[in-house]
Scaffold this motif. Structure first.
Motif, PDB file in Angstrom:
ATOM      1  N   ASP A 119       1.644   9.370  -5.849  1.00  0.00           N
ATOM      2  CA  ASP A 119       2.054  10.748  -5.584  1.00  0.00           C
ATOM      3  C   ASP A 119       3.105  11.221  -6.588  1.00  0.00           C
ATOM      4  O   ASP A 119       3.065  12.358  -7.061  1.00  0.00           O
ATOM      5  CB  ASP A 119       2.610  10.879  -4.162  1.00  0.00           C
ATOM      6  CG  ASP A 119       1.531  10.756  -3.089  1.00  0.00           C
ATOM      7  OD1 ASP A 119       0.324  10.878  -3.417  1.00  0.00           O
ATOM      8  OD2 ASP A 119       1.899  10.527  -1.917  1.00  0.00           O
ATOM      9  N   LYS A 178       1.055   4.091  -2.925  1.00  0.00           N
ATOM     10  CA  LYS A 178       0.722   5.489  -2.606  1.00  0.00           C
ATOM     11  C   LYS A 178       1.854   6.420  -3.034  1.00  0.00           C
ATOM     12  O   LYS A 178       1.619   7.476  -3.631  1.00  0.00           O
ATOM     13  CB  LYS A 178       0.442   5.621  -1.098  1.00  0.00           C
ATOM     14  CG  LYS A 178       0.241   7.056  -0.630  1.00  0.00           C
ATOM     15  CD  LYS A 178      -1.000   7.684  -1.224  1.00  0.00           C
ATOM     16  CE  LYS A 178      -1.280   9.023  -0.595  1.00  0.00           C
ATOM     17  NZ  LYS A 178      -1.410  10.105  -1.563  1.00  0.00           N
ATOM     18  N   LYS A 232       0.806  -1.227   0.000  1.00  0.00           N
ATOM     19  CA  LYS A 232       0.000   0.000   0.000  1.00  0.00           C
ATOM     20  C   LYS A 232       0.838   1.276   0.000  1.00  0.00           C
ATOM     21  O   LYS A 232       0.606   2.183  -0.800  1.00  0.00           O
ATOM     22  CB  LYS A 232      -0.949  -0.001   1.204  1.00  0.00           C
ATOM     23  CG  LYS A 232      -1.831   1.238   1.284  1.00  0.00           C
ATOM     24  CD  LYS A 232      -2.756   1.178   2.484  1.00  0.00           C
ATOM     25  CE  LYS A 232      -3.636   2.415   2.543  1.00  0.00           C
ATOM     26  NZ  LYS A 232      -4.580   2.361   3.658  1.00  0.00           N
ATOM     27  N   GLU A 233       1.829   1.374   0.874  1.00  0.00           N
ATOM     28  CA  GLU A 233       2.630   2.606   0.961  1.00  0.00           C
ATOM     29  C   GLU A 233       3.472   2.816  -0.293  1.00  0.00           C
ATOM     30  O   GLU A 233       3.692   3.952  -0.712  1.00  0.00           O
ATOM     31  CB  GLU A 233       3.496   2.601   2.221  1.00  0.00           C
ATOM     32  CG  GLU A 233       2.676   2.665   3.510  1.00  0.00           C
ATOM     33  CD  GLU A 233       1.666   3.812   3.540  1.00  0.00           C
ATOM     34  OE1 GLU A 233       2.033   4.956   3.170  1.00  0.00           O
ATOM     35  OE2 GLU A 233       0.497   3.573   3.901  1.00  0.00           O
ATOM     36  N   TYR A 252      -7.707  -3.142   0.226  1.00  0.00           N
ATOM     37  CA  TYR A 252      -7.631  -2.207   1.346  1.00  0.00           C
ATOM     38  C   TYR A 252      -8.264  -0.884   0.956  1.00  0.00           C
ATOM     39  O   TYR A 252      -8.444  -0.593  -0.217  1.00  0.00           O
ATOM     40  CB  TYR A 252      -6.168  -1.984   1.766  1.00  0.00           C
ATOM     41  CG  TYR A 252      -5.265  -1.490   0.656  1.00  0.00           C
ATOM     42  CD1 TYR A 252      -5.188  -0.139   0.322  1.00  0.00           C
ATOM     43  CD2 TYR A 252      -4.488  -2.380  -0.078  1.00  0.00           C
ATOM     44  CE1 TYR A 252      -4.365   0.300  -0.687  1.00  0.00           C
ATOM     45  CE2 TYR A 252      -3.649  -1.944  -1.088  1.00  0.00           C
ATOM     46  CZ  TYR A 252      -3.592  -0.600  -1.388  1.00  0.00           C
ATOM     47  OH  TYR A 252      -2.774  -0.156  -2.389  1.00  0.00           O
ATOM     48  N   GLU A 253      -8.608  -0.092   1.949  1.00  0.00           N
ATOM     49  CA  GLU A 253      -9.167   1.242   1.715  1.00  0.00           C
ATOM     50  C   GLU A 253      -8.028   2.231   1.504  1.00  0.00           C
ATOM     51  O   GLU A 253      -6.958   2.101   2.085  1.00  0.00           O
ATOM     52  CB  GLU A 253     -10.007   1.679   2.912  1.00  0.00           C
ATOM     53  CG  GLU A 253     -11.303   0.916   3.066  1.00  0.00           C
ATOM     54  CD  GLU A 253     -12.269   1.142   1.918  1.00  0.00           C
ATOM     55  OE1 GLU A 253     -12.411   2.291   1.469  1.00  0.00           O
ATOM     56  OE2 GLU A 253     -12.874   0.157   1.460  1.00  0.00           O
ATOM     57  N   SER A 254      -8.271   3.218   0.682  1.00  0.00           N
ATOM     58  CA  SER A 254      -7.278   4.279   0.485  1.00  0.00           C
ATOM     59  C   SER A 254      -7.990   5.623   0.483  1.00  0.00           C
ATOM     60  O   SER A 254      -9.197   5.696   0.314  1.00  0.00           O
ATOM     61  CB  SER A 254      -6.539   4.073  -0.835  1.00  0.00           C
ATOM     62  OG  SER A 254      -7.392   4.380  -1.916  1.00  0.00           O
ATOM     63  N   ASN A 255      -7.211   6.672   0.677  1.00  0.00           N
ATOM     64  CA  ASN A 255      -7.799   8.012   0.627  1.00  0.00           C
ATOM     65  C   ASN A 255      -7.521   8.668  -0.727  1.00  0.00           C
ATOM     66  O   ASN A 255      -7.640   9.863  -0.862  1.00  0.00           O
ATOM     67  CB  ASN A 255      -7.268   8.877   1.783  1.00  0.00           C
ATOM     68  CG  ASN A 255      -5.769   9.029   1.743  1.00  0.00           C
ATOM     69  OD1 ASN A 255      -5.109   8.423   0.911  1.00  0.00           O
ATOM     70  ND2 ASN A 255      -5.226   9.825   2.640  1.00  0.00           N
ATOM     71  N   TRP A 256      -7.180   7.894  -1.725  1.00  0.00           N
ATOM     72  CA  TRP A 256      -6.944   8.428  -3.063  1.00  0.00           C
ATOM     73  C   TRP A 256      -7.953   7.876  -4.053  1.00  0.00           C
ATOM     74  O   TRP A 256      -7.644   7.506  -5.170  1.00  0.00           O
ATOM     75  CB  TRP A 256      -5.509   8.207  -3.528  1.00  0.00           C
ATOM     76  CG  TRP A 256      -4.709   7.164  -2.824  1.00  0.00           C
ATOM     77  CD1 TRP A 256      -4.212   7.232  -1.555  1.00  0.00           C
ATOM     78  CD2 TRP A 256      -4.303   5.901  -3.323  1.00  0.00           C
ATOM     79  NE1 TRP A 256      -3.525   6.089  -1.256  1.00  0.00           N
ATOM     80  CE2 TRP A 256      -3.560   5.258  -2.322  1.00  0.00           C
ATOM     81  CE3 TRP A 256      -4.497   5.248  -4.524  1.00  0.00           C
ATOM     82  CZ2 TRP A 256      -3.013   4.002  -2.484  1.00  0.00           C
ATOM     83  CZ3 TRP A 256      -3.939   3.992  -4.684  1.00  0.00           C
ATOM     84  CH2 TRP A 256      -3.215   3.392  -3.668  1.00  0.00           C
ATOM     85  N   LYS A 257      -9.194   7.806  -3.605  1.00  0.00           N
ATOM     86  CA  LYS A 257     -10.290   7.241  -4.402  1.00  0.00           C
ATOM     87  C   LYS A 257     -10.455   7.927  -5.763  1.00  0.00           C
ATOM     88  O   LYS A 257     -10.810   7.280  -6.741  1.00  0.00           O
ATOM     89  CB  LYS A 257     -11.609   7.344  -3.632  1.00  0.00           C
ATOM     90  CG  LYS A 257     -11.634   6.491  -2.395  1.00  0.00           C
ATOM     91  CD  LYS A 257     -12.183   5.139  -2.714  1.00  0.00           C
ATOM     92  CE  LYS A 257     -12.415   4.365  -1.448  1.00  0.00           C
ATOM     93  NZ  LYS A 257     -12.053   2.998  -1.550  1.00  0.00           N
ATOM     94  N   GLU A 258     -10.205   9.228  -5.835  1.00  0.00           N
ATOM     95  CA  GLU A 258     -10.405   9.940  -7.095  1.00  0.00           C
ATOM     96  C   GLU A 258      -9.460   9.446  -8.195  1.00  0.00           C
ATOM     97  O   GLU A 258      -9.706   9.647  -9.367  1.00  0.00           O
ATOM     98  CB  GLU A 258     -10.250  11.455  -6.911  1.00  0.00           C
ATOM     99  CG  GLU A 258      -8.849  11.918  -6.543  1.00  0.00           C
ATOM    100  CD  GLU A 258      -8.462  11.721  -5.082  1.00  0.00           C
ATOM    101  OE1 GLU A 258      -7.273  11.887  -4.765  1.00  0.00           O
ATOM    102  OE2 GLU A 258      -9.334  11.393  -4.249  1.00  0.00           O
TER     103      GLU A 258
END
Length: 193
Positions: A91, A87, A83-84, A103-109
């Motif tokens: 970025d 991510k 995951k990291e 897993y859930e992420s905060n980069w859904k867009e």
């Protein structure tokens, strides 16, 4: 084809890495492990993984190809342990990525949902009639497919070869185009997102 959306199909489970001396990613023959199981995961150095995936992306970029998205062989980019790394890659390159994460992420867009059911025994024109509600449940989705013309390399490198020709025939048929048009499904690619 300037309208083609071209992604990088990052690999960790087929052939050899682009970089030498990545001891945690390869077997005793210097080849990527065929399957990423728990034993292999426990060996993988995440810095090596980041370096190798970035090298794969940069190789495509340096060839002058406009990259529109990322995905991976055997969906390895969706593994929670990575995951990291994923991510950090998101970025760095600011690209869309095929979904299917465990897993859930905060980069859904940046994540495009993936339908991976058009495979093996589901390779049939009726797949589209039978799954139209699932397809229409998304504003945008990635229908994962594997169409190909079969050559000697493909026959000798994967157990999933013959159905690729069948997929090509189905995906280029007028009947599928009609089904999609009648259901107001617009075909696009990551370049247009």
């Amino acid at each position: 084809n300037k309208d083609l959306g071209c992604g990088v199909h990052m690999t960790l489970s087929c052939n050899k890495p682009l970089n030498d001396n990545l001891k945690s990613l390869v077997d005793e023959n210097g080849m990527f492990y065929r399957r990423i199981n728990e034993e292999v995961l426990n060996k993988i150095d995440l810095d090596e993984l980041y370096y190798e995936f970035c090298s794969q992306i940069d190789k495509v970029k340096n060839a002058g190809i406009e990259i529109t998205h990322l995905d991976s062989h055997h969906h390895v980019h969706t593994i929670l342990y990575f995951k990291e790394v994923i991510k950090a890659i998101m970025d760095k390159y600011n690209l869309k990525i095929r979904g299917g994460f465990e897993y859930e992420s905060n980069w859904k867009e940046s994540v495009i949902p993936c339908i991976d059911l058009f495979y093996d025994k589901n390779v049939d024109i009726e797949f589209f009639n039978n799954n139209i509600a699932k397809i229409k449940s998304y504003d945008i989705c990635d229908l994962m497919t594997h169409p190909a013309f079969i050559d000697n390399y493909l026959l000798n490198s994967t157990s999933y070869a013959i159905n690729r020709a069948k997929e090509h025939e189905i995906l280029t048929s007028k009947k599928v185009k009609t089904i999609l048009n009648e259901n107001e499904i617009i075909l696009t690619n990551y370049k247009n997102l």
